[in-house]
Design a protein around this motif. Sequence first.
Motif, short mmCIF file in Angstrom:
data_model
loop_
_atom_site.label_atom_id
_atom_site.label_comp_id
_atom_site.label_asym_id
_atom_site.label_seq_id
_atom_site.Cartn_x
_atom_site.Cartn_y
_atom_site.Cartn_z
N TYR A 55 8.18 107.34 -10.36
CA TYR A 55 7.19 106.50 -11.04
C TYR A 55 5.99 107.30 -11.54
N HIS A 56 5.68 108.39 -10.86
CA HIS A 56 4.52 109.19 -11.26
C HIS A 56 4.72 109.85 -12.63
N LEU A 57 5.95 109.87 -13.13
CA LEU A 57 6.22 110.45 -14.45
C LEU A 57 6.15 109.40 -15.57
N ASP A 58 6.12 108.12 -15.19
CA ASP A 58 6.06 107.05 -16.19
C ASP A 58 4.81 107.17 -17.04
N GLY A 59 4.98 107.01 -18.34
CA GLY A 59 3.85 107.03 -19.26
C GLY A 59 3.41 108.41 -19.69
N THR A 60 3.95 109.45 -19.06
CA THR A 60 3.55 110.81 -19.44
C THR A 60 4.73 111.67 -19.88
#
Length: 155
Positions: free
Chosen positions: A22-27
Amino acid sequence: MANSGTPHTNGSQFCITTETCYHLDGTNVVFGRVLAGIGIVREIQRYGDSEHGRPTVDCVIQDCGEILTSSWDVCCRDGTADCLPEYPSDHQDHNISVAELISCIKDIKNVGNCFFGDGEYKSAVRKYQKCLRYLNHVFNDTENIKETETQEHCE
């Protein structure tokens, strides 16, 4: 596609993830998925450190290019009688009988025995481990065990 977290920084680096990130979402951009060869991904994963998940040894793509889906497989091509992919999950022939698969596993074991006899112990171990992966795959299904036992008694 990996980037530094700011616009216009995408490069040629990519990540293969084995769990939701999830920490990669949007980037970061998701642009593919592993269709075959997930066993190789799992093998690389074994070399990851527990803190960062990064491999502790270099994992290098030595050759790459476009591979047409219709002509691609992950079968062993080492010049031996071993004709199966490294991992059962990549085996595409669902019409093969248990007896035929057992015969292929025996061939792989024999290749391992040849490597062992020649003093090529690492190669032998790889073949034996492959045999075990396939045997575990075959005998996870109770029906397969019954079918194989019946065939053995009839021969």
